[in-house]
Write a protein that holds these residues in place. Sequence first.
Motif, PDB file in Angstrom:
ATOM      1  N   PRO A 176      23.480  46.310  43.482  1.00 49.55           N
ATOM      2  CA  PRO A 176      22.757  47.267  44.334  1.00 49.55           C
ATOM      3  C   PRO A 176      23.346  48.670  44.218  1.00 49.55           C
ATOM      4  O   PRO A 176      24.525  48.838  43.908  1.00 49.55           O
ATOM      5  CB  PRO A 176      22.961  46.693  45.741  1.00 49.55           C
ATOM      6  CG  PRO A 176      24.260  45.944  45.651  1.00 49.55           C
ATOM      7  CD  PRO A 176      24.300  45.360  44.267  1.00 49.55           C
ATOM      8  N   ARG A 177      22.521  49.682  44.466  1.00 44.93           N
ATOM      9  CA  ARG A 177      22.955  51.069  44.375  1.00 44.93           C
ATOM     10  C   ARG A 177      23.331  51.599  45.755  1.00 44.93           C
ATOM     11  O   ARG A 177      22.681  51.275  46.751  1.00 44.93           O
ATOM     12  CB  ARG A 177      21.837  51.942  43.785  1.00 44.93           C
ATOM     13  CG  ARG A 177      21.421  51.539  42.395  1.00 44.93           C
ATOM     14  CD  ARG A 177      20.141  52.243  41.949  1.00 44.93           C
ATOM     15  NE  ARG A 177      20.354  53.689  41.802  1.00 44.93           N
ATOM     16  CZ  ARG A 177      19.758  54.606  42.539  1.00 44.93           C
ATOM     17  NH1 ARG A 177      18.910  54.236  43.486  1.00 44.93           N
ATOM     18  NH2 ARG A 177      19.986  55.892  42.322  1.00 44.93           N
ATOM     19  N   VAL A 178      24.375  52.430  45.818  1.00 47.43           N
ATOM     20  CA  VAL A 178      24.729  53.026  47.101  1.00 47.43           C
ATOM     21  C   VAL A 178      23.607  53.978  47.519  1.00 47.43           C
ATOM     22  O   VAL A 178      22.986  54.631  46.669  1.00 47.43           O
ATOM     23  CB  VAL A 178      26.079  53.774  47.031  1.00 47.43           C
ATOM     24  CG1 VAL A 178      27.196  52.820  46.650  1.00 47.43           C
ATOM     25  CG2 VAL A 178      26.033  54.946  46.064  1.00 47.43           C
ATOM     26  N   GLY A 227      23.475  53.130  27.356  1.00 45.42           N
ATOM     27  CA  GLY A 227      22.407  53.666  26.528  1.00 45.42           C
ATOM     28  C   GLY A 227      21.104  53.842  27.278  1.00 45.42           C
ATOM     29  O   GLY A 227      20.316  54.742  26.970  1.00 45.42           O
ATOM     30  N   THR A 228      20.854  53.019  28.283  1.00 45.69           N
ATOM     31  CA  THR A 228      19.610  53.088  29.050  1.00 45.69           C
ATOM     32  C   THR A 228      19.778  53.720  30.427  1.00 45.69           C
ATOM     33  O   THR A 228      18.805  54.191  31.012  1.00 45.69           O
ATOM     34  CB  THR A 228      19.016  51.679  29.222  1.00 45.69           C
ATOM     35  OG1 THR A 228      19.990  50.827  29.862  1.00 45.69           O
ATOM     36  CG2 THR A 228      18.645  51.080  27.875  1.00 45.69           C
ATOM     37  N   HIS A 229      21.018  53.726  30.961  1.00 46.76           N
ATOM     38  CA  HIS A 229      21.229  54.206  32.323  1.00 46.76           C
ATOM     39  C   HIS A 229      22.311  55.284  32.429  1.00 46.76           C
ATOM     40  O   HIS A 229      22.604  55.747  33.539  1.00 46.76           O
ATOM     41  CB  HIS A 229      21.604  53.040  33.243  1.00 46.76           C
ATOM     42  CG  HIS A 229      20.474  52.086  33.503  1.00 46.76           C
ATOM     43  ND1 HIS A 229      20.031  51.181  32.558  1.00 46.76           N
ATOM     44  CD2 HIS A 229      19.692  51.905  34.602  1.00 46.76           C
ATOM     45  CE1 HIS A 229      19.029  50.471  33.065  1.00 46.76           C
ATOM     46  NE2 HIS A 229      18.803  50.886  34.291  1.00 46.76           N
ATOM     47  N   MET A 237      29.380  57.318  34.381  1.00 49.40           N
ATOM     48  CA  MET A 237      28.919  56.007  33.929  1.00 49.40           C
ATOM     49  C   MET A 237      29.735  55.471  32.754  1.00 49.40           C
ATOM     50  O   MET A 237      29.718  54.275  32.475  1.00 49.40           O
ATOM     51  CB  MET A 237      27.435  56.061  33.563  1.00 49.40           C
ATOM     52  CG  MET A 237      26.505  56.052  34.775  1.00 49.40           C
ATOM     53  SD  MET A 237      26.555  54.480  35.674  1.00 49.40           S
ATOM     54  CE  MET A 237      25.711  53.412  34.492  1.00 49.40           C
ATOM     55  N   VAL A 238      30.462  56.347  32.078  1.00 46.51           N
ATOM     56  CA  VAL A 238      31.367  55.908  31.015  1.00 46.51           C
ATOM     57  C   VAL A 238      32.355  54.872  31.535  1.00 46.51           C
ATOM     58  O   VAL A 238      32.690  53.893  30.856  1.00 46.51           O
ATOM     59  CB  VAL A 238      32.114  57.133  30.437  1.00 46.51           C
ATOM     60  CG1 VAL A 238      33.360  56.719  29.667  1.00 46.51           C
ATOM     61  CG2 VAL A 238      31.186  57.946  29.537  1.00 46.51           C
ATOM     62  N   HIS A 239      32.804  55.062  32.787  1.00 46.01           N
ATOM     63  CA  HIS A 239      33.873  54.211  33.309  1.00 46.01           C
ATOM     64  C   HIS A 239      33.427  52.789  33.623  1.00 46.01           C
ATOM     65  O   HIS A 239      34.272  51.905  33.795  1.00 46.01           O
ATOM     66  CB  HIS A 239      34.471  54.877  34.541  1.00 46.01           C
ATOM     67  CG  HIS A 239      34.959  56.267  34.272  1.00 46.01           C
ATOM     68  ND1 HIS A 239      34.188  57.379  34.529  1.00 46.01           N
ATOM     69  CD2 HIS A 239      36.110  56.726  33.729  1.00 46.01           C
ATOM     70  CE1 HIS A 239      34.851  58.454  34.180  1.00 46.01           C
ATOM     71  NE2 HIS A 239      36.019  58.096  33.674  1.00 46.01           N
ATOM     72  N   THR A 274      28.750  51.172  38.551  1.00 51.21           N
ATOM     73  CA  THR A 274      27.304  50.987  38.428  1.00 51.21           C
ATOM     74  C   THR A 274      26.613  51.250  39.758  1.00 51.21           C
ATOM     75  O   THR A 274      25.595  51.956  39.821  1.00 51.21           O
ATOM     76  CB  THR A 274      26.997  49.565  37.934  1.00 51.21           C
ATOM     77  OG1 THR A 274      27.579  49.378  36.632  1.00 51.21           O
ATOM     78  CG2 THR A 274      25.503  49.315  37.847  1.00 51.21           C
ATOM     79  N   ALA A 275      27.158  50.697  40.837  1.00 48.05           N
ATOM     80  CA  ALA A 275      26.568  50.909  42.159  1.00 48.05           C
ATOM     81  C   ALA A 275      26.593  52.378  42.551  1.00 48.05           C
ATOM     82  O   ALA A 275      25.670  52.882  43.211  1.00 48.05           O
ATOM     83  CB  ALA A 275      27.316  50.080  43.202  1.00 48.05           C
TER      84      ALA A 275
END
Length: 342
Positions: A176-178, A227-229, A237-239, A274-275
């Motif tokens: 899930p996303r914050v 690559g998509t997000h 997002m690298v981490h 990711t979240a």
Amino acid sequence: MADSILDEAYERVSQTGPERNGWLSNHAPMAAEALDRAGRSAEVHPWLDSYADLMTERPRGIARIAPDEWRDPLGDPVRTGDWLSFFDREMVEEPWRAVLVRWWPRLLPGIAAGATHGVIRVGHAVRALLDAETPARVGELGQGLAYWAARWQPLAPAGAGPYRASDPRAALDAVPRVPDQRYGIRARLAQLADLPGWADAAGAVPGSGSPTDRLGDVVEAAVLRYGTHGHGNEVMMVHAATAPNAVLRCLPALPESLWPASLDAGWAASAAVTAAYAPAEGRPAPAAPAGVDPEEVVERAMATGDPHAIKFADTAVDAYRHGAGVPALAAAARCSAALATE
């Protein structure tokens, strides 16, 4: 010759601080090791020259940290200088592996330290030490551990499992996303405790097989998902990939009894990033540039001058060799293209 260049780089940055502007990480030792590993040792010192203005002096300490009084200053960035001095002593008094094994279970619960740069710096140092044990590399490991200790930050608790034999990419898609993504990583990670579904997602480590295989699969999935997000935040997002890869790089230096907890933490770190930063919608996977190979991917990352592009290319090459193939290199090429315009 390559080994001496990396050691020279470590010595060159040994009197610099782990951060600048209060919280931005010093990427110099991590990028230097990644370039050296990629066979680009001749580029290490020129890259450090270009980065020199972003490095600050090593912070001074306030008070000595006694070996049995480490809990109270853990996670206190004001004590960064004290932690650096503490681990200078630790690395002199005992073999580096003994220090790492003692401190790994203490630091691992705070894997979010420095936006995961604490564990990432340690992972680069351990990989270098597994190639060759030198005083400069031992010292760099001590500095990485000190940074991790000073910025030690736990994630919101994960559920107890059970482990599920699901695809890691699908598991990342299900994180899930914050809800509030207006501010920095600390504000975003603070929302995880109240985020519906976080505990279940963080506790249900995907994949099957050994911890090394499963962590490799998580890294591969995070590279491909960039690559998509990755456009959600091309830097942060690298981490999602480099943090679990740092844990994976440390496993050969750790007893197998510590591997399950390491797997849990590596997955939780990837899920947390990711979240915090993944966009709600993905984009089509990037097409691989004609003739792309690991060397070309590193060249593209170097051309940006950006340490995140360099470190992501380094991890993408690992994922490529793990089994992700050319799509991992395409993700790295997209990362470099995005960061070249920053």
